[in-house]
Design a protein around this motif. Structure first.
Motif, PDB file in Angstrom:
ATOM      1  N   GLN A 188       0.681  -1.221   0.034  1.00  0.00           N
ATOM      2  CA  GLN A 188      -0.243   0.052  -0.267  1.00  0.00           C
ATOM      3  C   GLN A 188       0.555   0.910  -0.162  1.00  0.00           C
ATOM      4  O   GLN A 188       0.083   2.365   0.002  1.00  0.00           O
ATOM      5  N   MET A 193      -1.098   0.035  -4.123  1.00  0.00           N
ATOM      6  CA  MET A 193      -2.333  -0.931  -3.705  1.00  0.00           C
ATOM      7  C   MET A 193      -3.108  -0.880  -2.433  1.00  0.00           C
ATOM      8  O   MET A 193      -2.459  -0.062  -1.846  1.00  0.00           O
ATOM      9  N   PRO A 194      -4.256  -1.158  -2.286  1.00  0.00           N
ATOM     10  CA  PRO A 194      -4.751  -1.258  -1.172  1.00  0.00           C
ATOM     11  C   PRO A 194      -3.851  -2.204   0.126  1.00  0.00           C
ATOM     12  O   PRO A 194      -3.343  -2.550  -1.206  1.00  0.00           O
ATOM     13  N   ALA A 195      -4.344  -1.704   1.244  1.00  0.00           N
ATOM     14  CA  ALA A 195      -3.564  -2.640   2.187  1.00  0.00           C
ATOM     15  C   ALA A 195      -4.165  -3.750   2.407  1.00  0.00           C
ATOM     16  O   ALA A 195      -4.966  -3.771   2.023  1.00  0.00           O
ATOM     17  N   GLY A 196      -2.934  -4.571   2.159  1.00  0.00           N
ATOM     18  CA  GLY A 196      -3.621  -6.747   3.114  1.00  0.00           C
ATOM     19  C   GLY A 196      -2.580  -6.762   2.467  1.00  0.00           C
ATOM     20  O   GLY A 196      -2.769  -8.559   1.922  1.00  0.00           O
TER      21      GLY A 196
END
Lengths: 358, 358
Positions: A188, A193-196
């Motif tokens: 992220q 990108m989105p976190a995870g």
């Protein structure tokens, strides 16, 4: 109105992310089995793209966790029997050190004030420290450690393992993985990108250490995402448990996009945008760069002390469609943090500077 | 052509998932800070929706991890000083037991053959076991434990903590959280999301145990996602590290959709579809239900022994646009596994049965 996020993570999504996500949905990547050939192909592809991007040799495996913070714990569990050594100069390098204490390792601390950086010549590593824990980019204070200094440290202490937290800088630092045993980052930040998803790079020496701790020292290296289980599954591009398949797919696609541009170009663009930001801050009367030493100034997270309360600056910028981060901890009200990741263009940085000038 | 996934996880995405994902992208959920009010509102919303859906009282917190497998490790670290007790009748309940051994806990094992289930009357828990580890739905064999039996066990051993793995059944089981101390699941099963998020429900008794181990027994409860740190951040709807913000948002929206339908209706639909599947298998000459005892048959993962090699069945079904799972481990070639999650409708189950009949 869509905002442009200059926050140091979660951050602006990389422009191609939306299209890759659409493709993933069309291909039902969210439903495929992590024991299928289709998943193994995705893992292999992402592995190859990251290998190309960061020049990772075959001696190192590339593994996925839930977050980079999880890797702090995993690398300490798997690579330290008794003693770790930590360079600490901000909140995140301190958390890495805190994790070692929580796991009851004997953690040696070499600390500098918030905003200051480490040079090779500063550092003496205690004799029995097994793992040297370095933070390439301290996200809280905007301080960076030069990779040349990191490499010198490893050469001097060649029998110790060296792990580099590059959470908020990868793929910018040109780490030499023929020297560096392990490194990790999250998606992220500079990957947009989105976190995870956390990414953990580790070599055979780390694996051998973990196996030795398990077999001969009768020490627990944890139960979930241990290096031996990650590695044994990695041989066939699988994971011990169900991973974030969708994000592994997206990471491979973003890394491919980066490779098309070329890592040299991405690094040069990062430096050019950082130069613009620091030049502005140096000349401005309303702001000043927090990090005084040029060689310690982060290229990816630029921290500025504000004359006005930072909340005023942040809300002014927000009205112009941009989001910058607050200062960290006790600097929340007197600093702003500006992420300089590949997702924001030279033009967008220019727009931000113009707005900050107003 | 889009396939319908009847695989037991990752599985078919819930039909509304696509729209929620689009909304999340429009609202830039992938970029927001996990220290912002917007994130706290998302966490609070998801918490409330899950609380309503599963009837979770205020005594319990709801926490997020990278996966449900991670929770196996976290709950053992935080709730066991010396001894845990495990009911094992398949590959996933065995992994939970293996994790306890990896953490050097003394793990008591009560085992039954693959395909058989546990009743209350079978179970004697050793005196010094601190945590009773139950698997509501054993994904590998399609065996379920009745919630009434789980509740009786807790009543009998009221001073021990009880944790329920409901990875591949939540929100189906009507667990009584006024009795049950902890439970956990992952989102890629019955919630119809991509993999990458674990949900851990735990009560004050679990927290107190973790705090006691840390403070008075000088035991490590791990470093990452420990229950005390999760809980202290939870008070303001935050997380210790950057979580999978996007998936927490999506989970709240799916849980809201489930609540609109109503949990009673979702449970009845699940039972109706399971009844159709078992009725077909019982009457068929080409298939037979693997689990013999009706009371142990999973409502959410139906396992069938196939007369033909399972690969032939799977490829026939696939040509008709549907994906069913292989058998697990040594049953890979002789069984199929059919997930019966809310994402597949009665009509789709009917279509699958018609195809299997051919």
């Amino acid at each position: 109105m869509k905002q442009t996020y200059f926050t140091p993570g979660p951050a602006e999504l990389y422009p191609t992310l939306y299209q890759h996500l659409q493709t993933a949905m069309d291909e039902q990547i969210g439903s495929i089995s992590h024991r299928s050939q289709k998943f193994r192909d995705i893992y292999k592809f992402t592995d190859q793209q990251l290998r190309t991007l960061l020049t990772i040799p075959d001696t190192h495996g590339i593994f996925f966790t839930g977050s980079a913070s999880e890797v702090w714990e995993r690398v300490l569990f798997n690579c330290v029997e008794h003693e770790s050594f930590h360079l600490v100069n901000g909140s995140f390098s301190r958390k890495f050190y805190d994790y070692a204490n929580s796991l009851h390792k004997f953690a040696h601390l070499h600390e500098k004030p918030f905003g200051e950086g480490f040079d090779y010549a500063d550092v003496e590593v205690p004799e029995y420290a097994e793992l040297i824990c370095l933070t390439h980019n301290e996200t809280s204070s905007g301080v960076q450690m030069r990779t040349a200094d990191i490499h010198k440290l490893k050469r001097k202490y060649s029998k110790k393992l060296v792990v580099v937290d590059m959470v908020s800088s990868a793929p910018y630092p040109d780490l030499d993985f023929s020297l560096i045993d392990s490194a990790f980052f999250s998606v992220q930040k500079a990957f947009g990108m989105p976190a995870g998803l956390g990414v953990w790079i580790a070599n055979q020496a780390c694996l051998e250490k973990a196996e030795r701790l398990q077999k001969y020292e009768n020490l627990t290296v944890g139960a979930h995402n241990t290096l031996p289980t990650l590695w044994s599954h990695y041989k066939t591009f699988e994971t011990p448990a169900t991973p974030n398949v969708l994000f592994i797919y997206l990471l491979g696609k973003i890394a491919e996009d980066f490779n098309k541009i070329g890592i040299d170009t991405i690094r040069k663009q990062t430096e050019e945008k950082a130069r613009m930001l620091y030049k502005f801050l140096d000349a401005s009367e309303a702001y000043s760069p927090f990090v005084k030493q040029d060689r310690h100034r982060s290229q990816t997270v630029v921290v500025a002390t504000t004359q006005k309360p930072s909340a005023d600056v942040i809300s002014g910028v927000k009205q112009a469609g941009m989001v910058v981060g607050t200062g960290y901890g006790k600097f929340k009200e007197s600093q702003i943090r500006i992420a300089n990741f590949p997702a924001v263009s030279i033009e967008q940085v220019d727009t931000l500077i113009n707005q900050l000038q107003k």
